[in-house]
Motif scaffolding. Structure first.
Motif, PDB file in Angstrom:
ATOM      1  N   GLU A 102      -5.461 -14.515  11.009  1.00 31.23           N
ATOM      2  CA  GLU A 102      -4.539 -14.218   9.899  1.00 31.23           C
ATOM      3  C   GLU A 102      -4.544 -12.731   9.537  1.00 31.23           C
ATOM      4  N   GLY A 103      -4.915 -11.880  10.463  1.00 33.35           N
ATOM      5  CA  GLY A 103      -4.930 -10.456  10.108  1.00 33.35           C
ATOM      6  C   GLY A 103      -5.653  -9.613  11.130  1.00 33.35           C
ATOM      7  N   ALA A 148     -15.720  -5.323   5.599  1.00 37.07           N
ATOM      8  CA  ALA A 148     -15.773  -6.761   5.884  1.00 37.07           C
ATOM      9  C   ALA A 148     -16.572  -6.928   7.179  1.00 37.07           C
ATOM     10  N   LEU A 164     -10.645  -4.851   6.486  1.00 38.64           N
ATOM     11  CA  LEU A 164      -9.919  -6.105   6.681  1.00 38.64           C
ATOM     12  C   LEU A 164      -8.460  -5.906   6.287  1.00 38.64           C
ATOM     13  N   LYS A 214      -3.033 -11.015   6.373  1.00 33.32           N
ATOM     14  CA  LYS A 214      -2.819 -12.053   5.343  1.00 33.32           C
ATOM     15  C   LYS A 214      -4.030 -12.246   4.429  1.00 33.32           C
ATOM     16  N   TYR A 215      -5.219 -11.967   4.930  1.00 31.30           N
ATOM     17  CA  TYR A 215      -6.433 -12.119   4.100  1.00 31.30           C
ATOM     18  C   TYR A 215      -6.383 -11.249   2.852  1.00 31.30           C
ATOM     19  N   VAL A 216      -5.625 -10.138   2.905  1.00 25.88           N
ATOM     20  CA  VAL A 216      -5.700  -9.166   1.798  1.00 25.88           C
ATOM     21  C   VAL A 216      -4.456  -9.202   0.905  1.00 25.88           C
ATOM     22  N   GLY A 242      -0.821  -7.214   4.099  1.00 22.97           N
ATOM     23  CA  GLY A 242      -0.473  -8.610   4.359  1.00 22.97           C
ATOM     24  C   GLY A 242       0.988  -8.957   4.245  1.00 22.97           C
TER      25      GLY A 242
END
Ligand code: RRO
Length: 309
Positions: free
Chosen positions: A65-66, A196, A217, A220-222, A247
């Motif tokens: 996701e990233g 991270a 990081l 999408k995580y952020v 993201g």
């Protein structure tokens, strides 16, 4: 006609969507790919006084996701980016110089030269998490004040700052207090979330080599942290344009950032993962979403986030 244009300190952007400093923007060849894409501006890689090779590889890893990176500021040295800013003028798009000197004197020297360049905007990067031994400036409020005093003194171009994410309201207020006192054309929120650690359990190993596997990081995580930072700085500094970053993978993501208060958005990880088609795709998705909602311009909804209290 749906209008998704934006303006930052008199610099007009044909759309509010362009590339973030960092991904695939260090060489002239890479910058020309951005110039020929639908990106509404050309942001160049953060530069230092001297060229840098950056950290040992592997220093970037795609994640489900990233992304995580510890690139370590690989760049050709500021003189090349001053030269590129003139070469890129033929594409008739604003050029954004990103400056990330390793010390204050370097930043002053670099900015003085960019003053006489073709760059339209200068983004001062106070938030690189990946240079071993160099803490992120924007987490040190005293140092941030000192840097901003010196830089706003010498900078003759519209100057913005790129910030790392903050997580505590007291820190947002402290940084906003510092920024309020200086003449800034924009704020970019956020850089990657620093330090991270991504682990590959099969190999029982970190996925990137530098700094014992610790890196920034993105993706999408952020997104929700980025939205919070855009929102909070918009509340605290309502007259300063904010460029949202972190993201954004779709037109709806871009919509959310503008609803939170952003004036424009930058694409980072999605550009690495999808390539230059991401700019046109996200612009189209944003226009389609506005049409569906009955909005004609970004002003119709910018900053108008509803809360439940
Ligand atoms: O080059 C990098 O390692 C880097 C920089 Br300068 C930055 O600002 N943010 C990031 O995630 N990586």
């Amino acid at each position: 006609m749906i209008d998704i244009t934006a303006e930052i300190s008199g610099v007009k952007l044909e759309t509010c969507v362009f590339n973030a400093a960092g991904p695939k923007d260090a060489t002239l060849k890479e910058l020309e790919v951005i110039a020929k894409s639908a990106s509404s501006a050309i942001t160049m890689k953060s530069c230092t006084l001297e060229p840098r090779k950056g950290n040992p590889e592997p220093r970037y890893c795609d994640l489900p996701e990233g992304s995580i990176n510890s690139s370590g500021l690989p760049n050709l040295g500021y003189k090349e980016y001053v030269r590129f800013s003139s070469l890129l003028k033929k594409y008739h798009k604003p050029v954004v110089a990103s400056v990330s000197g390793l010390k204050l004197a370097d930043n002053v020297k670099i900015i003085k030269v960019f003053n006489n360049s073709e760059a339209d905007l200068i983004e001062l990067n106070l938030s690189c998490p990946n240079v071993p031994g160099k803490p992120q400036v924007c987490y040190d409020f005293e140092q941030s004040e000192e840097v901003l005093d010196a830089i706003t003194d010498v900078c003759k171009k519209p100057l913005g700052v790129k910030l790392a994410p903050y997580f505590d309201f007291a820190h947002f207020e402290q940084m906003a207090g510092i920024l309020r006192k200086r003449k800034l054309a924009f704020i970019t929120c956020i850089n990657s979330i620093g330090n991270a650690l991504v682990i590959d359990p099969d190999k029982e190993s970190a996925v990137i080599k530098p700094k014992g596997g610790f890196g920034g990081l993105g993706g999408k995580y952020v997104k929700y942290t980025a939205l919070a930072n855009v929102r909070k700085f918009h509340e605290l500094l309502p007259h300063v344009p904010i460029i949202g970053c972190g993201g954004i993978y779709s037109g709806k993501d871009a919509f959310e950032f503008i609803l939170a208060g952003a004036t424009a958005v930058q694409l980072g990880t999605v550009f690495i993962q999808e390539g230059p088609s991401c700019f046109g795709r996200i612009q189209k998705e944003l226009k389609d979403y506005l049409k569906k909602k009955g909005y004609e311009t970004l002003e119709d909804f910018r900053g108008k986030l509803k809360t439940l209290d």
